[in-house]
Design an enzyme around this catalytic site. Structure first.
Site, PDB file in Angstrom:
ATOM      1  CB  SER A 120      -8.250   0.383   6.099  1.00 33.26           C
ATOM      2  OG  SER A 120      -8.773   1.246   6.024  1.00 33.26           O
TER       3      SER A 120
ATOM      4  CB  SER B 186      -7.909   3.250   2.628  1.00 33.93           C
ATOM      5  OG  SER B 186      -7.165   2.751   3.728  1.00 33.93           O
TER       6      SER B 186
ATOM      7  CE  LYS C  23      -4.000   1.943   2.742  1.00 35.39           C
ATOM      8  NZ  LYS C  23      -4.627   1.638   3.732  1.00 35.39           N
TER       9      LYS C  23
END
Ligand code: GLN
Length: 492
Positions: free
Chosen positions: A186, A162, A75
């Protein structure tokens, strides 16, 4: 079908396949699929192949590496510094760490996150950085300067967020393993929406050093994987005390990866009354009941528990997370980090701050900084922030009470399957409600895992739905055994 990280590592270790050949195939697959999915925001072909070559050499020299040649995606709020093991100044190989924000668009981290370094040291080959909601603030991976990530099961839908890029990359079979971060759901919510396993470890289990902070008392790094055993293997590698993170735990970590061959079924599975409430999509409710049925079939007793503060947890979370974000994001001022706005003649330092932040942050990030600053301001602190902290304590106590009655808790990960792109962007509250089943876990600091548990028909699409398992703090062993039990029972 996503390949297993364990199979890849075994093949590379036995020299049936080379890390280089796997890396090449991975980069080629990303080139083909990413224009549609937008899961990756950057790939490192040169650095990736150089790293894979090193792995092949180490294996040939007889080294044993648990993640030998396993392609991994990160990420893009996890720092990856320049590759100093490569000849040259290394900088050419360094990636950016953007947090999907204009303000960090060209930021290059001078160092590597501890969690990332541990994967590299274990033989993993980093292939690229994945898309996210700006600074991790969102539940759909739509609020990114790179544009939205699309769900591999239906490109008209979100991947969740996310960590949507990481979840989509694993779901599409581009990588067997990816790292995400979980502040309020997330890792787990996108895992559910994309049909992969997502693991949020206990707060403090994995070092946060090198993770760009959103809300430091809630943030935790964890893996997204194709199956429970791969997630367990990743956890084995990730967990270690890190003096660079003052909240990093010193507890000794068991070898989770090797304990899962014949997992012990949980004896008592708790189901929160609130998980069967009216706000849950019928397909999600049916998936949950089927998972309960499977637990019952392997001998577990199902007990109803009460988490009365489920709705209040959302409110407390959005006060505490925004308060911490308002402080954490103060460092992005156009001077020390990130994008600096151009000033006109006669403008002041204050203008520089205002303009750099005004141009650099997106609307949702600005909304959160405003909210967070407000709830901490004199006159409102007690009404909002102090009250939210009391709710947080009670959420923690509710879980403690529930765990006196059961070993693990089963709940939905999200109230409904993946929604359509654009469906919730105009309504922040609707977006925040995506997190109703996940934020309590972060407030209480608990470990939780999402396991794919069914496919639901919605709006003409077949969409995966995961369920969430929650365990007491530092009981990852119990959590992973329950997750593996469910995975096996669902596959049978
Ligand atoms: N969706 C939640 C938020 O927007 C959680 C995000 C996260 O875990 N990073 O804050």
């Amino acid at each position: 079908m996503t390949e297993s990280a364990r199979v890849i590592a075994a093949d590379v270790t036995a020299r049936r396949r080379s890390a280089v050949e796997i890396a090449r195939a991975t980069l080629a697959a990303i080139d083909t699929r990413n224009p549609t999915l937008n899961a990756f925001v950057e790939t490192f072909s040169e650095r990736t192949l150089a790293a894979a070559e090193i792995i092949d050499r180490r294996i040939a020299a007889g080294e044993s590496l648990p993640l030998a040649g396993v392609p991994v995606a990160l990420k893009d709020n996890l720092c990856l510094g320049p590759d100093l093991s490569t000849p040259g100044d290394g900088l050419g190989f360094g990636g950016r760490t953007t947090c999907a924000s204009r303000i960090l668009e060209h930021y290059r981290s001078p160092y590597t996150a501890t969690a990332v370094q541990r994967l590299i040291d274990a033989g993993a080959v980093i292939v690229g950085k994945t898309n996210l909601d700006e600074f991790g603030m969102g539940s759909s991976t739509e609020r990114s300067i790179f544009g939205p990530t699309r769900n591999p099961h239906d490109p008209t839908r979100v991947a969740g967020g996310s960590s949507g890029g990481s979840a989509a990359a694993v779901a599409a079979g581009l990588v067997p393993l990816a790292l995400g971060s979980d502040t309020g759901g997330s890792i787990r919510q996108p895992a559910s929406h994309c049909g992969v396993v997502g693991l949020k470890p206990t707060y403090g289990r994995v070092s946060r050093f090198g993770l760009v902070a959103y809300a430091s008392s809630l943030d935790q790094i964890g893996p997204l994987a194709a199956n429970v055993a791969d997630a367990a293997l990743a956890l084995d590698v990730l967990v270690a005390h890190d003096p660079l993170d003052a909240t990093s735990s010193t507890r000794v970590a068991p070898r989770w990866g090797t304990e899962l061959n014949s997992p012990a079924a949980p004896r008592r599975v708790g189901i929160p009354r609130q998980a069967r409430g009216p706000g849950v999509h019928p397909g999600v409710a049916a998936t949950l009941e089927r998972a309960l049925e499977r637990f019952r079939a392997v001998g577990a007793a199902i007990v109803e528990i009460d988490l009365p503060l489920t709705d209040h947890a959302i409110a407390a979370y959005y006060i505490i997370a925004t308060a911490e974000a308002s402080s954490n994001l103060a460092r992005f001022d156009g001077v020390r980090y990130g994008r600096r706005a151009a000033l006109a003649e006669g403008e002041s330092l204050l203008d520089l701050y205002c303009r750099s932040r005004g141009e650099g942050f997106g609307d949702e990030v600005k909304r959160r900084i405003l909210l967070g600053t407000h709830v901490l301001s004199a006159g409102y602190y007690d009404a909002y922030y102090a009250t939210a902290q009391k709710v947080r304590r009670r959420v923690h106590d509710d879980y403690a009470r529930a765990f006196m009655d059961c070993g693990v808790i089963l709940s939905p990960a999200a109230p409904a399957p993946a929604f359509r792109l654009g469906e919730k962007t105009a309504d922040p509250l609707a977006m925040y409600l995506e997190d109703v089943f996940t934020v309590g876990v972060n407030l209480a600091g608990l470990p939780a895992a999402v396991v794919p548990a069914g496919v639901v028909q919605a709006g003409g699409a077949s969409l995966p739905v995961g369920v969430q398992l929650i365990a007491p703090a530092f009981e990852e062993t119990r959590l992973l055994a329950a997750a593996a039990t469910l995975e096996q029972a669902l596959a049978a």
